[in-house]
Design a protein around this motif. Structure first.
Motif, PDB file in Angstrom:
ATOM      1  N   ARG A   1       0.532  -0.751   0.144  1.00  0.00           N
ATOM      2  CA  ARG A   1       0.087   0.113   0.022  1.00  0.00           C
ATOM      3  C   ARG A   1       0.970   1.403  -0.265  1.00  0.00           C
ATOM      4  NH1 ARG A   1      -4.794   0.511   3.099  1.00  0.00           N
ATOM      5  NH2 ARG A   1      -3.758  -1.024   4.955  1.00  0.00           N
ATOM      6  N   HIS A   2       1.806   1.354   0.269  1.00  0.00           N
ATOM      7  CA  HIS A   2       3.172   2.531   0.971  1.00  0.00           C
ATOM      8  C   HIS A   2       3.475   2.409  -0.428  1.00  0.00           C
ATOM      9  CE1 HIS A   2       5.642  -0.430   1.185  1.00  0.00           C
ATOM     10  NE2 HIS A   2       6.450  -0.040   1.121  1.00  0.00           N
ATOM     11  N   GLU A   3       4.099   1.815  -1.681  1.00  0.00           N
ATOM     12  CA  GLU A   3       3.912   2.262  -2.697  1.00  0.00           C
ATOM     13  C   GLU A   3       3.595   2.742  -3.772  1.00  0.00           C
ATOM     14  OE1 GLU A   3       6.797  -1.123  -4.508  1.00  0.00           O
ATOM     15  OE2 GLU A   3       7.392  -1.826  -2.504  1.00  0.00           O
ATOM     16  N   VAL A   4       1.950   1.791  -3.139  1.00  0.00           N
ATOM     17  CA  VAL A   4       0.269   2.970  -4.494  1.00  0.00           C
ATOM     18  C   VAL A   4       0.510   4.139  -3.975  1.00  0.00           C
ATOM     19  CG1 VAL A   4      -2.254   2.312  -4.885  1.00  0.00           C
ATOM     20  CG2 VAL A   4      -0.260   0.017  -4.196  1.00  0.00           C
ATOM     21  N   GLU A   5       0.565   4.210  -2.186  1.00  0.00           N
ATOM     22  CA  GLU A   5       0.470   5.615  -2.058  1.00  0.00           C
ATOM     23  C   GLU A   5       1.021   6.794  -3.190  1.00  0.00           C
ATOM     24  OE1 GLU A   5       1.233   6.136   1.832  1.00  0.00           O
ATOM     25  OE2 GLU A   5      -0.544   4.877   2.478  1.00  0.00           O
ATOM     26  N   ALA A   6       2.700   6.284  -3.269  1.00  0.00           N
ATOM     27  CA  ALA A   6       3.902   7.233  -3.684  1.00  0.00           C
ATOM     28  C   ALA A   6       3.063   6.886  -5.188  1.00  0.00           C
ATOM     29  CB  ALA A   6       5.362   6.627  -3.788  1.00  0.00           C
ATOM     30  N   LEU A   7       3.163   5.342  -6.002  1.00  0.00           N
ATOM     31  CA  LEU A   7       2.369   5.331  -7.467  1.00  0.00           C
ATOM     32  C   LEU A   7       1.475   6.312  -7.694  1.00  0.00           C
ATOM     33  CD1 LEU A   7       2.568   1.772  -7.699  1.00  0.00           C
ATOM     34  CD2 LEU A   7       4.722   2.863  -9.486  1.00  0.00           C
ATOM     35  N   LEU A   8       0.468   6.318  -7.616  1.00  0.00           N
ATOM     36  CA  LEU A   8      -0.776   7.074  -7.311  1.00  0.00           C
ATOM     37  C   LEU A   8      -0.732   8.690  -6.790  1.00  0.00           C
ATOM     38  CD1 LEU A   8      -3.385   4.761  -6.306  1.00  0.00           C
ATOM     39  CD2 LEU A   8      -2.607   5.503  -9.135  1.00  0.00           C
TER      40      LEU A   8
ATOM     41  N   SER B   1      -2.230   8.044   2.587  1.00  0.00           N
ATOM     42  CA  SER B   1      -3.226   6.402   2.773  1.00  0.00           C
ATOM     43  C   SER B   1      -4.410   6.779   3.501  1.00  0.00           C
ATOM     44  CB  SER B   1      -1.664   6.309   4.119  1.00  0.00           C
ATOM     45  OG  SER B   1      -1.938   7.372   5.236  1.00  0.00           O
ATOM     46  N   ARG B   2      -4.642   7.662   3.715  1.00  0.00           N
ATOM     47  CA  ARG B   2      -6.274   7.933   3.465  1.00  0.00           C
ATOM     48  C   ARG B   2      -7.092   7.850   2.575  1.00  0.00           C
ATOM     49  NH1 ARG B   2      -9.121  13.225   7.769  1.00  0.00           N
ATOM     50  NH2 ARG B   2     -10.463  11.684   8.168  1.00  0.00           N
ATOM     51  N   THR B   3      -6.881   8.745   1.714  1.00  0.00           N
ATOM     52  CA  THR B   3      -8.139   8.494   0.880  1.00  0.00           C
ATOM     53  C   THR B   3      -7.691   6.917   0.155  1.00  0.00           C
ATOM     54  OG1 THR B   3      -7.206  10.605  -0.001  1.00  0.00           O
ATOM     55  CG2 THR B   3      -7.437   8.820  -1.862  1.00  0.00           C
ATOM     56  N   LEU B   4      -6.206   6.361   0.532  1.00  0.00           N
ATOM     57  CA  LEU B   4      -6.713   4.981   0.047  1.00  0.00           C
ATOM     58  C   LEU B   4      -7.262   3.758   0.411  1.00  0.00           C
ATOM     59  CD1 LEU B   4      -2.791   3.407  -1.002  1.00  0.00           C
ATOM     60  CD2 LEU B   4      -4.478   4.200  -2.786  1.00  0.00           C
TER      61      LEU B   4
ATOM     62  N   ARG C   1     -10.495   4.829   1.944  1.00  0.00           N
ATOM     63  CA  ARG C   1     -11.482   5.399   1.427  1.00  0.00           C
ATOM     64  C   ARG C   1     -11.847   4.462  -0.135  1.00  0.00           C
ATOM     65  NH1 ARG C   1     -10.661  11.228   1.323  1.00  0.00           N
ATOM     66  NH2 ARG C   1     -11.015  10.858  -0.737  1.00  0.00           N
ATOM     67  N   TRP C   2     -11.274   4.338  -0.493  1.00  0.00           N
ATOM     68  CA  TRP C   2     -11.671   3.612  -2.111  1.00  0.00           C
ATOM     69  C   TRP C   2     -10.954   2.545  -1.481  1.00  0.00           C
ATOM     70  CZ3 TRP C   2      -6.874   6.466  -5.414  1.00  0.00           C
ATOM     71  CH2 TRP C   2      -7.439   8.048  -6.179  1.00  0.00           C
ATOM     72  N   GLU C   3     -10.924   1.579  -0.561  1.00  0.00           N
ATOM     73  CA  GLU C   3     -10.729   0.317  -0.710  1.00  0.00           C
ATOM     74  C   GLU C   3     -12.070  -0.188  -1.132  1.00  0.00           C
ATOM     75  OE1 GLU C   3      -8.775  -1.248   3.382  1.00  0.00           O
ATOM     76  OE2 GLU C   3      -7.272   0.145   2.698  1.00  0.00           O
ATOM     77  N   GLY C   4     -12.059  -1.335  -1.504  1.00  0.00           N
ATOM     78  CA  GLY C   4     -13.769  -2.080  -1.871  1.00  0.00           C
ATOM     79  C   GLY C   4     -14.325  -1.804  -2.793  1.00  0.00           C
ATOM     80  N   PRO C   5     -14.548  -0.541  -3.292  1.00  0.00           N
ATOM     81  CA  PRO C   5     -15.325  -0.472  -4.381  1.00  0.00           C
ATOM     82  C   PRO C   5     -14.486  -0.254  -5.163  1.00  0.00           C
ATOM     83  CG  PRO C   5     -15.573   1.649  -3.440  1.00  0.00           C
ATOM     84  CD  PRO C   5     -14.936   0.240  -2.180  1.00  0.00           C
ATOM     85  N   ARG C   6     -13.198   0.560  -5.162  1.00  0.00           N
ATOM     86  CA  ARG C   6     -12.266   1.048  -6.231  1.00  0.00           C
ATOM     87  C   ARG C   6     -10.561  -0.193  -6.058  1.00  0.00           C
ATOM     88  NH1 ARG C   6     -12.111   7.100  -6.442  1.00  0.00           N
ATOM     89  NH2 ARG C   6     -13.725   7.828  -7.179  1.00  0.00           N
ATOM     90  N   LEU C   7     -10.393  -0.421  -5.027  1.00  0.00           N
ATOM     91  CA  LEU C   7      -9.395  -1.591  -4.821  1.00  0.00           C
ATOM     92  C   LEU C   7      -9.557  -2.637  -3.931  1.00  0.00           C
ATOM     93  CD1 LEU C   7      -7.168   1.215  -3.838  1.00  0.00           C
ATOM     94  CD2 LEU C   7      -7.362   0.257  -5.997  1.00  0.00           C
ATOM     95  N   ARG C   8      -9.259  -3.488  -4.282  1.00  0.00           N
ATOM     96  CA  ARG C   8      -8.962  -5.201  -3.424  1.00  0.00           C
ATOM     97  C   ARG C   8      -7.935  -5.081  -3.102  1.00  0.00           C
ATOM     98  NH1 ARG C   8      -9.306  -8.421  -9.256  1.00  0.00           N
ATOM     99  NH2 ARG C   8      -8.578  -6.637 -10.070  1.00  0.00           N
TER     100      ARG C   8
END
Length: 168
Positions: free
Chosen positions: A19-26, A30-33, A35-42
């Motif tokens: 997840r910490h790499e995804v934060e940097a990529l996007l 971390s709070r936004t990620l 929030r996106w868990e479930g509908p947008r992100l597995r």
């Protein structure tokens, strides 16, 4: 180049990004990620670990959408570029996609058309086995035809003529 997974666990985890790499990529918090868990992100944790992993396909889809165009427009641009004979570098510049994205789109297109893509290692093995200097569709088909004719000839009696394969 990505390393080849050695075990089933390695193969499974290779489809996931911490997840910490995804934060940097996007470029999101971390709070936004979360929030996106479930509908947008597995999201998944392996072996009860503390680190949360996000599925690679979800990250790529979101990354491409955040760049500007929706993914289907980018895929269409890649396919048009490939069919026009453009180099991968030109396609990368025009679409702002990675080589991995372009390769994935090319491979999917081949599979949807009933074909497949031969990777470099397999192509080298085919060249060695078939005694070819280089390999393309025509040389591969010609070599397979020769093997089939030889096989038919050897399986028939000594005096029988080899059967001719249809051309094309």
């Amino acid at each position: 180049m990505t390393r080849t997974p050695r075990t089933k666990h390695d193969e499974e985890i290779s489809k996931w990004i911490p997840r910490h790499e995804v934060e940097a990529l996007l470029g999101v918090s971390s709070r936004t990620l979360r929030r996106w868990e479930g509908p947008r992100l597995r999201v998944r944790r392996f072996d009860g670990g503390r680190t949360a992993y996000v599925h690679r396909d979800d990250v790529e889809r979101l990354r491409a959408a955040r760049v500007g165009h929706t993914m289907h427009k980018k895929e269409l641009a890649v396919l048009e570029g490939l069919r026009a004979g453009k180099s991968h570098l030109d396609i990368m510049r025009e679409t702002r996609l990675t080589l991995e994205d372009i390769e994935r789109i090319r491979d999917l297109d081949a599979r949807f058309d009933g074909g497949f893509v031969v990777d470099g290692r397999t192509a080298a093995r085919l060249c060695d086995e078939l005694e070819l200097d280089e390999i393309d569709a025509d040389s591969l088909l010609a070599a397979v035809r020769r093997l089939i004719v030889r096989n038919r000839y050897l399986s028939n009696s000594r005096n029988a003529e080899p059967t001719k394969l249809r051309e094309g």
